[in-house]
Design a protein around this motif. Structure first.
Motif, PDB file in Angstrom:
ATOM      1  N   VAL A 127       0.842  -1.201   0.000  1.00 48.05           N
ATOM      2  CA  VAL A 127       0.000   0.000   0.000  1.00 48.05           C
ATOM      3  C   VAL A 127       0.874   1.247   0.000  1.00 48.05           C
ATOM      4  O   VAL A 127       0.654   2.184  -0.777  1.00 48.05           O
ATOM      5  N   PHE A 128       1.886   1.280   0.860  1.00 53.15           N
ATOM      6  CA  PHE A 128       2.816   2.407   0.886  1.00 53.15           C
ATOM      7  C   PHE A 128       3.525   2.545  -0.462  1.00 53.15           C
ATOM      8  O   PHE A 128       3.723   3.660  -0.961  1.00 53.15           O
ATOM      9  N   ALA A 129       3.922   1.402  -1.048  1.00 52.86           N
ATOM     10  CA  ALA A 129       4.655   1.441  -2.320  1.00 52.86           C
ATOM     11  C   ALA A 129       3.793   2.006  -3.442  1.00 52.86           C
ATOM     12  O   ALA A 129       4.271   2.776  -4.281  1.00 52.86           O
ATOM     13  N   VAL A 130       2.515   1.632  -3.462  1.00 47.75           N
ATOM     14  CA  VAL A 130       1.613   2.109  -4.520  1.00 47.75           C
ATOM     15  C   VAL A 130       1.371   3.609  -4.392  1.00 47.75           C
ATOM     16  O   VAL A 130       1.425   4.345  -5.382  1.00 47.75           O
ATOM     17  N   LEU A 180     -16.171  16.468  14.345  1.00 45.79           N
ATOM     18  CA  LEU A 180     -15.831  15.570  15.446  1.00 45.79           C
ATOM     19  C   LEU A 180     -16.440  16.082  16.738  1.00 45.79           C
ATOM     20  O   LEU A 180     -16.509  17.295  16.959  1.00 45.79           O
ATOM     21  N   GLN A 181     -16.864  15.140  17.577  1.00 39.91           N
ATOM     22  CA  GLN A 181     -17.387  15.493  18.881  1.00 39.91           C
ATOM     23  C   GLN A 181     -16.331  15.355  19.972  1.00 39.91           C
ATOM     24  O   GLN A 181     -16.431  15.954  21.034  1.00 39.91           O
ATOM     25  N   GLU A 182     -15.316  14.546  19.709  1.00 36.09           N
ATOM     26  CA  GLU A 182     -14.220  14.338  20.641  1.00 36.09           C
ATOM     27  C   GLU A 182     -12.940  14.128  19.848  1.00 36.09           C
ATOM     28  O   GLU A 182     -12.987  13.808  18.646  1.00 36.09           O
ATOM     29  N   PRO A 183     -11.785  14.328  20.465  1.00 34.28           N
ATOM     30  CA  PRO A 183     -10.514  14.220  19.720  1.00 34.28           C
ATOM     31  C   PRO A 183     -10.321  12.842  19.095  1.00 34.28           C
ATOM     32  O   PRO A 183     -10.667  11.817  19.685  1.00 34.28           O
ATOM     33  N   MET A 184      -9.760  12.832  17.905  1.00 32.22           N
ATOM     34  CA  MET A 184      -9.443  11.595  17.188  1.00 32.22           C
ATOM     35  C   MET A 184      -7.974  11.244  17.422  1.00 32.22           C
ATOM     36  O   MET A 184      -7.104  12.099  17.343  1.00 32.22           O
ATOM     37  N   GLN A 185      -7.737   9.980  17.720  1.00 30.20           N
ATOM     38  CA  GLN A 185      -6.361   9.511  17.913  1.00 30.20           C
ATOM     39  C   GLN A 185      -5.775   9.143  16.540  1.00 30.20           C
ATOM     40  O   GLN A 185      -5.706   7.983  16.158  1.00 30.20           O
ATOM     41  N   TRP A 186      -5.344  10.140  15.807  1.00 28.33           N
ATOM     42  CA  TRP A 186      -4.957   9.974  14.417  1.00 28.33           C
ATOM     43  C   TRP A 186      -3.827   8.970  14.226  1.00 28.33           C
ATOM     44  O   TRP A 186      -3.839   8.199  13.264  1.00 28.33           O
ATOM     45  N   LEU A 187      -2.855   8.967  15.116  1.00 29.69           N
ATOM     46  CA  LEU A 187      -1.635   8.189  14.916  1.00 29.69           C
ATOM     47  C   LEU A 187      -1.607   6.878  15.698  1.00 29.69           C
ATOM     48  O   LEU A 187      -0.590   6.175  15.680  1.00 29.69           O
ATOM     49  N   THR A 188      -2.705   6.547  16.361  1.00 32.87           N
ATOM     50  CA  THR A 188      -2.793   5.263  17.058  1.00 32.87           C
ATOM     51  C   THR A 188      -4.049   4.491  16.702  1.00 32.87           C
ATOM     52  O   THR A 188      -4.098   3.275  16.902  1.00 32.87           O
ATOM     53  N   ASP A 189      -5.050   5.168  16.175  1.00 34.18           N
ATOM     54  CA  ASP A 189      -6.289   4.506  15.767  1.00 34.18           C
ATOM     55  C   ASP A 189      -6.049   3.756  14.461  1.00 34.18           C
ATOM     56  O   ASP A 189      -5.579   4.342  13.472  1.00 34.18           O
ATOM     57  N   THR A 190      -6.380   2.477  14.431  1.00 33.27           N
ATOM     58  CA  THR A 190      -6.133   1.654  13.241  1.00 33.27           C
ATOM     59  C   THR A 190      -6.951   2.114  12.034  1.00 33.27           C
ATOM     60  O   THR A 190      -6.610   1.773  10.904  1.00 33.27           O
ATOM     61  N   ARG A 191      -8.002   2.884  12.251  1.00 27.48           N
ATOM     62  CA  ARG A 191      -8.832   3.347  11.140  1.00 27.48           C
ATOM     63  C   ARG A 191      -8.215   4.532  10.401  1.00 27.48           C
ATOM     64  O   ARG A 191      -8.483   4.739   9.212  1.00 27.48           O
ATOM     65  N   THR A 192      -7.419   5.322  11.075  1.00 27.56           N
ATOM     66  CA  THR A 192      -6.878   6.546  10.479  1.00 27.56           C
ATOM     67  C   THR A 192      -5.362   6.530  10.316  1.00 27.56           C
ATOM     68  O   THR A 192      -4.809   7.327   9.558  1.00 27.56           O
ATOM     69  N   MET A 193      -4.688   5.634  11.012  1.00 30.12           N
ATOM     70  CA  MET A 193      -3.229   5.646  11.058  1.00 30.12           C
ATOM     71  C   MET A 193      -2.594   5.550   9.672  1.00 30.12           C
ATOM     72  O   MET A 193      -1.734   6.362   9.309  1.00 30.12           O
ATOM     73  N   GLY A 244      -3.812   6.118   6.614  1.00 31.03           N
ATOM     74  CA  GLY A 244      -4.071   7.266   5.742  1.00 31.03           C
ATOM     75  C   GLY A 244      -3.226   8.473   6.095  1.00 31.03           C
ATOM     76  O   GLY A 244      -2.683   9.146   5.213  1.00 31.03           O
ATOM     77  N   VAL A 245      -3.095   8.745   7.387  1.00 32.80           N
ATOM     78  CA  VAL A 245      -2.293   9.891   7.831  1.00 32.80           C
ATOM     79  C   VAL A 245      -0.822   9.691   7.482  1.00 32.80           C
ATOM     80  O   VAL A 245      -0.153  10.605   6.990  1.00 32.80           O
ATOM     81  N   LEU A 246      -0.305   8.489   7.711  1.00 29.40           N
ATOM     82  CA  LEU A 246       1.105   8.217   7.430  1.00 29.40           C
ATOM     83  C   LEU A 246       1.397   8.279   5.928  1.00 29.40           C
ATOM     84  O   LEU A 246       2.463   8.742   5.518  1.00 29.40           O
ATOM     85  N   ILE A 247       0.463   7.820   5.097  1.00 27.48           N
ATOM     86  CA  ILE A 247       0.643   7.917   3.643  1.00 27.48           C
ATOM     87  C   ILE A 247       0.707   9.378   3.220  1.00 27.48           C
ATOM     88  O   ILE A 247       1.543   9.776   2.395  1.00 27.48           O
ATOM     89  N   LEU A 248      -0.183  10.193   3.778  1.00 27.68           N
ATOM     90  CA  LEU A 248      -0.183  11.624   3.460  1.00 27.68           C
ATOM     91  C   LEU A 248       1.152  12.264   3.825  1.00 27.68           C
ATOM     92  O   LEU A 248       1.740  13.006   3.028  1.00 27.68           O
TER      93      LEU A 248
END
Length: 286
Positions: A65-68, A135-148, A150-154
């Motif tokens: 995924v990172f390579a693509v 958002l209603q509460e802070p998102m754990q961008w760099l530890t949540d498996t749902r967002t991690m 995407g953020v790292l690819i960006l």
């Protein structure tokens, strides 16, 4: 005289590249942990790699995924930005080149992204999204498996604007302007035709060099992951083969198995590099 001139480089290449690769291939068939006597185990490490290690399946998928995204997408992004920046005057072109190349100069810039994607209410991303009601509460961008991922690819796309981008800038500056005049005489009427019929074929060396560099960077993504998401990441959700090699080799001291992973990555990179180089060579020739 040619052999004498190339001899120092070849000596260092053999000592620090060829010999370590050969030793790694040999160690991949052993049980080597730096604490006990090395034991030959045949294909056991490769059997474990392909048939037993479920984490390897996860990190292989993440690596691809990172390579693509950071390979072809980063390559095209570097080329497109270099093409656009080349149209500016010298002063603005120099400034923009520095700004886009800055990520390659220092890893300390990752702290900026740590602040932007901080998991508390003070993180810039959380502040903006909470202020507009997304958002209603802070998102754990760099530890949540749902967002991690995407953020790292960006962030890796931003960080990948380095050597390849600089190579493209140099390529655009070295183009023979008489070719464009000849093209206009032969019927080329717009910038897109100039790009496909003159610019790209004339930049074959830069295209090939940048492709090789981008492939190596895309398969070797590790620094951004360890700086921002931890080592290892949550459930290995964003780990790549490189970070997994470091985990297996330096944390568990299973150096034999780590070299097996390294040999697999080495072969994967050679195959990918060969295929893409041939495609780019054929396209630039045509």
């Amino acid at each position: 005289m040619s052999y004498v001139l190339v001899a120092p480089y070849m000596l260092f290449f053999i000592i620090f590249m060829v010999i370590p690769v050969c030793i790694s291939i040999g160690l991949s068939f052993t049980n080597f942990n730096m604490l006990k006597v090395t034991e030959f185990v045949g294909l056991s490490n490769y059997k474990r790699l392909f048939l037993e290690d479920k984490v390897f399946v996860t990190v292989l998928k993440n690596t691809l995924v990172f390579a693509v995204f950071t390979g072809p997408v980063g390559y095209l992004l570097s080329f497109g930005l270099a093409w656009l920046i080349n149209e500016f005057g010298r002063g603005m072109r120099t400034l923009l080149t520095f700004l886009f190349y800055a990520p390659a100069l220092s890893s300390n810039l990752y702290f900026m992204w740590t602040y932007i994607f901080s998991g508390d209410a003070y993180g810039i991303a959380n502040q903006m999204l909470m202020s507009i009601g997304v958002l209603q509460e802070p998102m754990q961008w760099l530890t949540d498996t749902r967002t991690m991922m995407g953020v790292l690819i960006l962030i890796q796309l931003w960080a990948s604007l380095g050597t390849a981008f600089l190579s493209f800038i140099a390529g655009f500056q070295s183009l023979d302007r008489s070719l464009f005049e000849a093209g206009a005489i032969d019927g080329i009427r717009n910038r897109w035709q100039e790009l496909f019929y003159i610019t790209i074929p004339s930049m074959a060396p830069q295209l090939m060099f940048s492709a090789v560099m981008q492939i190596g960077a895309s398969f070797g993504v590790s620094e951004v992951i360890r700086y921002l998401a931890g080592f290892p990441t949550t459930q290995y959700s964003a780990d790549t083969i490189v970070t997994y090699i470091a985990d297996v080799g330096t944390t568990r001291f299973e150096m034999g198995y780590a070299t097996t992973l390294a040999v697999f990555l080495f072969v994967l990179m050679i195959i990918t590099n060969t295929v893409i180089s041939r495609l780019i060579g054929r396209f630039s020739t045509d």
